[in-house]
Design a protein around this motif. Structure first.
Motif, PDB file in Angstrom:
ATOM      1  N   PHE A 191      31.581  87.291  44.174  1.00 41.00           N
ATOM      2  CA  PHE A 191      32.918  85.709  44.495  1.00 41.00           C
ATOM      3  C   PHE A 191      31.957  85.503  45.185  1.00 41.00           C
ATOM      4  N   GLY A 192      30.828  86.177  46.214  1.00 35.05           N
ATOM      5  CA  GLY A 192      30.022  85.308  46.773  1.00 35.05           C
ATOM      6  C   GLY A 192      28.806  84.255  45.823  1.00 35.05           C
ATOM      7  N   LEU A 193      28.479  84.072  44.946  1.00 34.73           N
ATOM      8  CA  LEU A 193      27.600  83.386  43.925  1.00 34.73           C
ATOM      9  C   LEU A 193      28.512  81.805  43.697  1.00 34.73           C
ATOM     10  N   PRO A 194      29.340  81.799  43.871  1.00 33.71           N
ATOM     11  CA  PRO A 194      30.563  80.705  43.754  1.00 33.71           C
ATOM     12  C   PRO A 194      30.241  80.062  44.881  1.00 33.71           C
ATOM     13  N   ILE A 195      30.844  80.272  46.415  1.00 32.34           N
ATOM     14  CA  ILE A 195      30.682  80.463  47.286  1.00 32.34           C
ATOM     15  C   ILE A 195      29.249  79.430  47.827  1.00 32.34           C
ATOM     16  N   VAL A 196      28.159  80.331  47.797  1.00 35.22           N
ATOM     17  CA  VAL A 196      26.972  79.987  47.872  1.00 35.22           C
ATOM     18  C   VAL A 196      26.502  78.406  47.397  1.00 35.22           C
ATOM     19  N   GLN A 197      26.727  78.816  46.008  1.00 32.46           N
ATOM     20  CA  GLN A 197      26.276  77.886  45.061  1.00 32.46           C
ATOM     21  C   GLN A 197      27.201  76.089  45.622  1.00 32.46           C
ATOM     22  N   ILE A 198      28.262  76.175  45.935  1.00 32.20           N
ATOM     23  CA  ILE A 198      28.669  75.180  46.296  1.00 32.20           C
ATOM     24  C   ILE A 198      28.723  74.387  47.168  1.00 32.20           C
ATOM     25  N   ILE A 199      27.818  75.124  47.871  1.00 33.50           N
ATOM     26  CA  ILE A 199      27.124  75.197  49.373  1.00 33.50           C
ATOM     27  C   ILE A 199      26.061  74.466  49.466  1.00 33.50           C
ATOM     28  N   LEU A 200      25.196  74.701  48.383  1.00 31.17           N
ATOM     29  CA  LEU A 200      24.022  75.298  48.325  1.00 31.17           C
ATOM     30  C   LEU A 200      23.497  73.570  47.065  1.00 31.17           C
ATOM     31  N   PHE A 201      24.466  72.944  45.935  1.00 25.17           N
ATOM     32  CA  PHE A 201      23.469  72.017  45.196  1.00 25.17           C
ATOM     33  C   PHE A 201      23.686  70.932  45.390  1.00 25.17           C
ATOM     34  N   GLY A 202      24.276  70.906  46.625  1.00 26.09           N
ATOM     35  CA  GLY A 202      24.673  69.270  47.802  1.00 26.09           C
ATOM     36  C   GLY A 202      23.213  68.677  47.059  1.00 26.09           C
ATOM     37  N   PHE A 203      21.973  68.591  46.762  1.00 29.19           N
ATOM     38  CA  PHE A 203      20.916  68.632  46.558  1.00 29.19           C
ATOM     39  C   PHE A 203      20.715  67.913  45.130  1.00 29.19           C
ATOM     40  N   ALA A 204      20.616  67.570  44.368  1.00 30.14           N
ATOM     41  CA  ALA A 204      20.640  67.704  43.163  1.00 30.14           C
ATOM     42  C   ALA A 204      19.346  66.319  42.965  1.00 30.14           C
ATOM     43  N   LEU A 205      19.071  66.720  42.153  1.00 30.14           N
ATOM     44  CA  LEU A 205      17.763  65.249  41.480  1.00 30.14           C
ATOM     45  C   LEU A 205      18.261  64.058  41.160  1.00 30.14           C
ATOM     46  N   THR A 206      17.446  63.219  41.580  1.00 33.74           N
ATOM     47  CA  THR A 206      16.874  62.097  40.888  1.00 33.74           C
ATOM     48  C   THR A 206      15.953  61.824  39.865  1.00 33.74           C
ATOM     49  N   ASN A 207      16.275  60.767  38.483  1.00 35.27           N
ATOM     50  CA  ASN A 207      15.692  61.012  37.692  1.00 35.27           C
ATOM     51  C   ASN A 207      15.384  59.115  37.743  1.00 35.27           C
ATOM     52  N   GLU A 208      13.773  59.094  36.853  1.00 37.31           N
ATOM     53  CA  GLU A 208      14.321  58.011  35.913  1.00 37.31           C
ATOM     54  C   GLU A 208      15.584  57.438  35.019  1.00 37.31           C
TER      55      GLU A 208
END
Lengths: 247, 367
Positions: B26-43
């Motif tokens: 149950f910790g996993l989804p919470i942490v991931q939701i908060i962490l994945f704010g930084f997504a990557l951009t590519n060409e």
């Protein structure tokens, strides 16, 4: 021990490709008997036992377990046998009572039966104050006694024990055998594989498997006379010496 | 039935006794939701776009030719009306629409100012921003080439971010996290819990018992199905109340398709448990074999459009790719079943095949 046959095999054979793991095994086991099933590693004991438990279909030959055919009536066989594996076979993260309740449950016992019998059982084992303790916290000897009691909890006709006393000290082993005798007195047939020769002496009769075949089958005392020796170790060694397979 | 109840109860004991794993679950989804704010951009190359040219004059044609020449875009269609644009977006693969109003050239030459509208599918905000920038640059380029003759003229671009006007990055990664967490929980937990019985020797005892082996599997899967649904609830609550990201489409459809995906994952876990003998093996298989492809090929970290064809083909066999598309469509775009039935069908097909294989393998192992 009576004359009623509960396990009967006739030329029971299991092949894996060219390899004959169990070769024309023929024997009878009687009600209430303690039947020792001996053999070196790789001799085919486990294969034979798996066929008798309905886990593996024989390649040829015949066998009836508790009166049921191993080919067609495996479901009925399963209801009438108990099984204890060489690995410790209770759930360590469940309490004593939860384990009993679970195994009683999957054998279809009613809640009331389970409740009454489990109380009697933990009293008999001297575990009355440990009913709500996790099985993982019990000493190994207690665990094994509990595992055996759970294996016969549903009053099977036959109980199969696959090297049940691995890793426990001789005193505990002796206590474990007291339970086996008690079960035998109640008419439960005990089919046991073992590596310990002192345990072989406790059996009513023993069979010796070498290279997938049964090389000897009789009461321990008769076998000792036959091989002209005083210890089962020598009998085992004498028979197993000719083995081609092993590990 | 009574036997089944006893078994499921036992499985719940296992789950709730193992509090570390439970915390992780149950910790996993919470942490991931908060962490994945930084997504990557590519060409991004060869994005499919549509163009709606009401003007059809020299200026608009010149800009369209420039867009055609760019390797960022492939013009999929020239459209006639705004309604068609809406349809093109809902069809799925179109990422951007460029609209030239009537009298584009006239406005430009007589009023020194003209407008171009750019509409982007912003449910994937990174792609949307990047594509909009590409398009704006092409238009600026054209404007610069005119400036020598008429320095005062100006082309204004008006950008609209469809589905996600504020360009919230969350819209992109919430469906991704859902796919990842559900897959991880189901595959890893199921495979480990079945292999654990094999490793500890209890499986043998179960197989000797009159309990139906098929029911063993079902009762093993049931608690994880339930846990995963709870997890789904947590993720949705977090996204609605913490990230202000509402479920635009039907909640029922979202839960139903998620349940389907969970069953897909359970089937995968079962397959892994058949192929492995120890808990460690099962864990490595699940992590390397499931987690990595899910991160790579789902499309929420790295745009799939960007990958070589070979890898895009690989992505097609990753179940989470399809689930991701479904969640994006239903949750963010608010589309109905008619928009995602193809993906649902693919997922259903995968589930049936996986379940078929694993049950067959399970039976073989018994023989």
């Amino acid at each position: 021990m009576t004359d009623e046959v509960v396990i009967s095999t006739h030329q029971l054979t299991k092949r894996f490709g060219d390899f004959v793991a169990a070769d024309q095994i023929t024997f009878d086991v009687y009600k209430g008997e303690i039947f020792g099933f001996l053999g070196a590693n790789g001799a085919g004991k486990t294969t034979a036992m798996r066929m008798l438990c309905g886990l593996s279909t024989p390649s040829s030959g015949e066998a009836t377990i508790a009166g049921f055919d191993v080919y067609k009536e495996t479901e009925k066989i399963k209801k009438n046998i108990g099984y204890m594996s060489q690995k410790f076979s209770l759930y360590e993260d469940l309490t004593v009572l939860e384990n009993i309740r679970f195994f009683g449950g999957i054998y279809g016992l009613s809640d009331r039966q389970i409740k009454e019998k489990s109380e009697a059982l933990i009293n008999q084992l001297g575990l009355a104050s440990h009913g709500h303790k996790l099985v993982g916290s019990l000493p190994l000897g207690w665990k094994q006694k509990l595992a055996f009691s759970v294996a016969i909890f549903h009053d099977p006709k036959i109980v199969f024990l696959d090297e049940p006393t691995g890793g426990v000290d001789p005193v505990t082993r002796r206590q474990f055998w007291d339970l086996i005798y008690a079960a035998s007195d109640e008419g439960i047939t005990v089919f046991v594989t073992t590596h310990y020769m002192d345990e072989a002496e406790y059996c009513n009769r023993i069979s010796m498997m070498v290279d997938g075949k049964i090389k000897a089958l009789d009461a321990p005392i008769t076998l000792k006379q036959q091989f002209n020796t005083t210890s089962m170790d020598d009998v085992f060694f004498e028979l197993a010496r000719g083995a081609q397979r092993g590990d | 039935m009574k036997q089944f109840r006893a078994f499921v109860r036992k499985e719940f004991y296992h789950v709730f006794r193992d509090q570390k794993t439970l915390l992780l679950l149950f910790g996993l989804p919470i942490v991931q939701i908060i962490l994945f704010g930084f997504a990557l951009t590519n060409e991004i190359k060869d994005s499919k776009i549509v163009i709606c040219d009401y003007a059809k004059d020299d200026a608009s044609q010149q800009i369209i030719r420039k867009i055609e020449a760019s390797n960022n875009f492939t013009i999929k269609k020239a459209l006639m009306s705004h309604q068609q644009i809406e349809q093109a977006f809902k069809a799925g693969d179109v990422k951007l629409a460029i609209i030239f109003p009537n009298d584009f050239y006239d406005d430009l030459t007589h009023q020194n100012e003209a407008q171009i509208q750019i509409i982007a599918d912003a449910s994937d905000p990174n792609t949307a921003t990047t594509l909009t920038n590409y398009a704006t640059n092409i238009i600026k380029d054209y404007q610069a080439s005119l400036i020598n003759s008429q320095p005062t003229l100006q082309i204004r671009t008006e950008t609209r971010m469809l589905y996600n006007p504020e360009l919230k990055g969350t819209t992109n990664y919430v469906p991704g996290v859902m796919a990842l967490v559900l897959l991880l929980v189901c595959v890893l937990m199921t495979s480990v819990s079945i292999v654990k019985e094999k490793e500890k020797g209890t499986m043998e005892v179960l197989l000797v018992s009159p309990f139906n082996p098929l029911l063993v599997i079902i009762s093993k899967a049931l608690p994880y199905l339930l846990l995963s649904l709870i997890n789904l609830g947590i993720i949705l609550l977090l996204s609605v109340y913490l990230l202000d990201l509402p479920v635009k489409g039907s909640l029922l459809l979202l839960v139903a398709t998620s349940t389907l995906f969970i069953i897909t994952a359970l089937a995968l876990g079962l397959l892994i448990s058949n192929a492995t003998a120890t808990q460690q093996e099962a864990m490595i298989f699940s992590l390397m074999g499931m987690l990595l492809p899910t991160m790579m090929f789902t499309g929420f970290m790295f745009p799939l459009e960007n990958m070589p064809i070979a890898l895009q083909t690989v992505a097609n066999i990753v179940p989470s790719k399809w689930y991701y598309i479904i969640v994006k469509s239903v949750m963010i775009k608010g589309l109905g079943f008619s928009a995602v039935w193809k993906e649902v069908l693919i997922l259903l097909g995968m589930t049936v095949v996986l379940l078929g294989i694993s049950i067959k393998k399970f039976n073989i192992r018994l023989a």
